[in-house]
Design a protein around this motif. Structure first.
Motif, mmCIF file in Angstrom:
data_model
loop_
_atom_site.group_PDB
_atom_site.id
_atom_site.type_symbol
_atom_site.label_atom_id
_atom_site.label_comp_id
_atom_site.label_asym_id
_atom_site.label_seq_id
_atom_site.Cartn_x
_atom_site.Cartn_y
_atom_site.Cartn_z
ATOM 1 N N ASN A 34 0.789 -1.057 0.058
ATOM 2 C CA ASN A 34 -0.247 0.025 -0.017
ATOM 3 C C ASN A 34 0.832 1.380 0.033
ATOM 4 O O ASN A 34 0.515 2.629 0.316
ATOM 5 C CB ASN A 34 -1.061 0.025 1.228
ATOM 6 N N GLN A 35 2.094 1.356 -0.601
ATOM 7 C CA GLN A 35 3.102 2.429 -0.451
ATOM 8 C C GLN A 35 3.042 3.112 -1.958
ATOM 9 O O GLN A 35 2.933 4.242 -2.038
ATOM 10 C CB GLN A 35 4.242 2.089 -0.059
ATOM 11 N N VAL A 36 3.204 2.281 -3.211
ATOM 12 C CA VAL A 36 3.349 2.573 -4.277
ATOM 13 C C VAL A 36 1.860 2.626 -5.042
ATOM 14 O O VAL A 36 1.401 1.337 -5.022
ATOM 15 C CB VAL A 36 4.315 2.007 -5.139
ATOM 16 N N CYS A 37 1.292 3.643 -5.342
ATOM 17 C CA CYS A 37 -0.104 3.669 -5.655
ATOM 18 C C CYS A 37 -0.434 4.577 -6.938
ATOM 19 O O CYS A 37 0.327 5.379 -7.115
ATOM 20 C CB CYS A 37 -0.992 4.250 -4.284
ATOM 21 N N PHE A 38 -1.529 4.005 -7.711
ATOM 22 C CA PHE A 38 -1.831 4.558 -8.891
ATOM 23 C C PHE A 38 -3.217 4.907 -8.878
ATOM 24 O O PHE A 38 -4.086 4.037 -8.337
ATOM 25 C CB PHE A 38 -1.423 3.803 -10.224
ATOM 26 N N GLN A 39 -3.721 5.862 -9.808
ATOM 27 C CA GLN A 39 -5.182 6.168 -10.095
ATOM 28 C C GLN A 39 -5.278 6.454 -11.442
ATOM 29 O O GLN A 39 -4.389 7.066 -11.878
ATOM 30 C CB GLN A 39 -5.792 6.987 -8.978
ATOM 31 N N TRP A 40 -6.615 6.093 -11.804
ATOM 32 C CA TRP A 40 -6.946 6.346 -13.289
ATOM 33 C C TRP A 40 -8.267 7.052 -13.181
ATOM 34 O O TRP A 40 -9.108 6.624 -12.542
ATOM 35 C CB TRP A 40 -6.912 5.205 -14.331
ATOM 36 N N GLY A 41 -8.594 8.057 -14.107
ATOM 37 C CA GLY A 41 -9.824 8.607 -14.256
ATOM 38 C C GLY A 41 -10.036 8.776 -15.700
ATOM 39 O O GLY A 41 -9.228 9.520 -16.300
ATOM 40 N N VAL A 42 -11.337 8.563 -16.413
ATOM 41 C CA VAL A 42 -11.373 8.905 -17.837
ATOM 42 C C VAL A 42 -12.883 9.597 -17.821
ATOM 43 O O VAL A 42 -13.674 8.919 -17.473
ATOM 44 C CB VAL A 42 -11.534 7.566 -18.764
ATOM 45 N N PRO A 43 -12.830 10.888 -18.421
ATOM 46 C CA PRO A 43 -14.104 11.383 -18.276
ATOM 47 C C PRO A 43 -15.165 10.501 -19.186
ATOM 48 O O PRO A 43 -14.849 10.112 -20.284
ATOM 49 C CB PRO A 43 -13.752 12.844 -19.057
ATOM 50 N N GLU A 44 -16.480 10.707 -18.706
ATOM 51 C CA GLU A 44 -17.469 10.030 -19.472
ATOM 52 C C GLU A 44 -17.676 10.338 -20.876
ATOM 53 O O GLU A 44 -17.859 9.348 -21.756
ATOM 54 C CB GLU A 44 -18.731 10.126 -18.845
ATOM 55 N N ASN A 48 -17.195 7.711 -24.088
ATOM 56 C CA ASN A 48 -18.154 7.820 -25.193
ATOM 57 C C ASN A 48 -17.628 7.868 -26.699
ATOM 58 O O ASN A 48 -17.925 7.266 -27.518
ATOM 59 C CB ASN A 48 -19.151 8.530 -24.848
ATOM 60 N N SER A 49 -16.637 8.898 -26.679
ATOM 61 C CA SER A 49 -16.291 9.099 -27.928
ATOM 62 C C SER A 49 -14.895 8.301 -28.449
ATOM 63 O O SER A 49 -14.745 8.228 -29.528
ATOM 64 C CB SER A 49 -15.687 10.830 -27.956
ATOM 65 N N LEU A 139 -9.740 3.525 -24.658
ATOM 66 C CA LEU A 139 -10.752 4.390 -23.709
ATOM 67 C C LEU A 139 -11.827 3.674 -23.264
ATOM 68 O O LEU A 139 -12.583 4.113 -22.390
ATOM 69 C CB LEU A 139 -10.626 5.778 -24.155
ATOM 70 N N LYS A 140 -12.385 2.468 -24.041
ATOM 71 C CA LYS A 140 -13.818 1.868 -23.650
ATOM 72 C C LYS A 140 -13.258 0.705 -23.184
ATOM 73 O O LYS A 140 -14.454 -0.144 -23.023
ATOM 74 C CB LYS A 140 -14.608 1.869 -24.722
ATOM 75 N N ASP A 141 -11.948 0.145 -23.147
ATOM 76 C CA ASP A 141 -11.927 -1.251 -22.797
ATOM 77 C C ASP A 141 -10.638 -1.419 -21.894
ATOM 78 O O ASP A 141 -10.395 -0.491 -21.112
ATOM 79 C CB ASP A 141 -11.313 -1.830 -24.081
#
Length: 401
Positions: A34-44, A48-49, A139-141
């Motif tokens: 739990n020390q090296v962490c990553f996050q991802w976010g893709v706008p809706e 879709n596009s 971006l969809k997969d």
């Protein structure tokens, strides 16, 4: 009744809103306790596009010299993002190209930018990144990712091509971007009003790290849509490494010790022939692996491995000639010394090539330390056996067969 009905509607609406909010949030994954962490976010809208901005975060304690996140399922050809302290309370984000398990080199990548919340925050290095040109991502997969890290003192460098030491560990996982949806096309890792950070076209040093309002970087278990994966060639890689380590680190040296310690040529010859056959079995496994990875005779380890195995094939012939000479003359000759010193040189080359193999495979630091320890132990044992054998020959005024 009207009040209760209204209250029920409000509760239902709140539940729906909460569900929508909980779904529209970055997904996370952590390695190393739990020390090296990553996050991802893709706008809706982007999902879709199928094109547009992708957001991700790298986070690790300042006790790490560097942390890297790469796109892809293998090191070679991977687009990598390497984060390290810049020495001014901020971070440098260097975009690099993976080069087959050697240090990735800096490669300018357009459309990459450090965002608000980046910097050194409460003992954590944080890089909030926006990539507007990550066309290699679906971006969809689901997309494959890999990571690596190195503990140690701060690099304290603003250089985008700073030298980074060999990693302590690495990880591999996949991220389903359909589970990483965020509602708006903006930095999802800080609350509104956070500070700003910028990086020379996404690859420079963050500035003004802000108020540390970045969101938590996840838990030790994968978030929604994140699956820890393994290399499909890992088992065959381990088989090759174990076989060749047995042969060159233990097998050949032990067989060589038989002569100075016991003087039993038949035992020596039989042992070494078993190792010889095992070596070719390991070579076969390595050949299959190198063909799968398009590495056969393309770099140092595979080239030296092919040459080494061919050179070892001459050793049984020299051993037979040595034995015939000794039986006839009861003493060593030129062919005897050629057999002995040629064999020693091959063992050393085998040990060196094993180290190159560890580097090529990207093995973690504990494996490298264990390998070097075994090399040291058996090298010392072999030297000791040679010295003891020389003392025995001198005391007996004769030489073993």
């Amino acid at each position: 009744m009207r009040f209760q009905s209204s209250k029920g509607a409000i509760v239902a609406a709140a539940a729906i809103l909460n569900a929508a909010t909980s779904q529209a949030a970055p997904t996370s994954y952590c390695s190393v306790d739990n020390q090296v962490c990553f996050q991802w976010g893709v706008p809706e809208a982007v999902a879709n596009s199928g094109s547009g901005n992708v957001y991700f975060q790298l986070r690790a304690p300042t006790s790490y010299a560097w942390v890297g996140l790469g796109i892809g399922s293998r090191m070679q050809g991977s687009d990598m993002f390497v984060m390290y302290e810049n020495g001014n309370g901020n971070v440098t984000l260097s975009t690099r190209q993976g080069l087959n398990h050697v240090m990735p080199t800096y490669s300018q990548k357009k459309g990459v930018e450090l965002l608000a919340g980046s910097g050194v925050v409460d003992g954590q290095m944080v890089a909030n990144v926006r990539c507007s040109d990550c066309s290699m991502l679906s971006l969809k997969d689901t997309n494959g990712w890999l990571s690596a890290w190195k503990k140690g003192s701060s690099l304290a460098s603003t250089s985008l091509s700073a030298q980074i030491a060999y990693h302590d560990g690495h990880d591999q996982f996949s991220v389903d971007f359909s589970k990483a949806a965020v509602s708006s096309d903006s930095n999802p890792f800080v609350s509104s009003g956070g500070g700003n950070a910028s990086g020379g076209n996404g690859s420079g040093s963050g500035s003004n790290p802000g108020d540390g309002s970045g969101s938590e970087s996840g838990s030790s278990s994968p978030g929604a849509g994140v699956v820890k994966t393994s290399d499909p060639n890992r088992d065959i890689l381990h088989a090759h490494g174990i076989i060749m380590s047995i042969v060159f680190l233990i097998g050949y040296p032990v067989g060589s010790m038989v002569m100075p310690l016991l003087g039993k040529w038949l035992l020596h010859a039989s042992w070494q022939m078993v190792m010889f056959l095992l070596m070719w079995a390991g070579f076969g496994v390595g050949y299959v692996l190198s063909r799968r990875l398009d590495l056969f005779f393309t770099q140092a380890h595979t080239r030296l491995g092919v040459i080494l195995c061919c050179l070892v094939s001459l050793q049984p012939v020299l051993g037979w000639l040595h034995h015939q000479h000794y039986v006839k003359h009861q003493r060593r000759g030129a062919v005897s010394h050629a057999h002995i010193w040629y064999g020693r040189a091959l063992i050393i080359l085998g040990m060196v090539n094993g180290g190159l193999g560890l580097q090529l495979a990207g093995m973690d630091r504990p494996f490298v330390i264990t390998y070097c320890t075994i090399v040291g132990v058996f090298a010392a044992l072999y030297v000791g056996s040679v010295i003891l054998g020389a003392v025995k020959r001198r005391s007996s005024r004769g030489e073993p067969k």
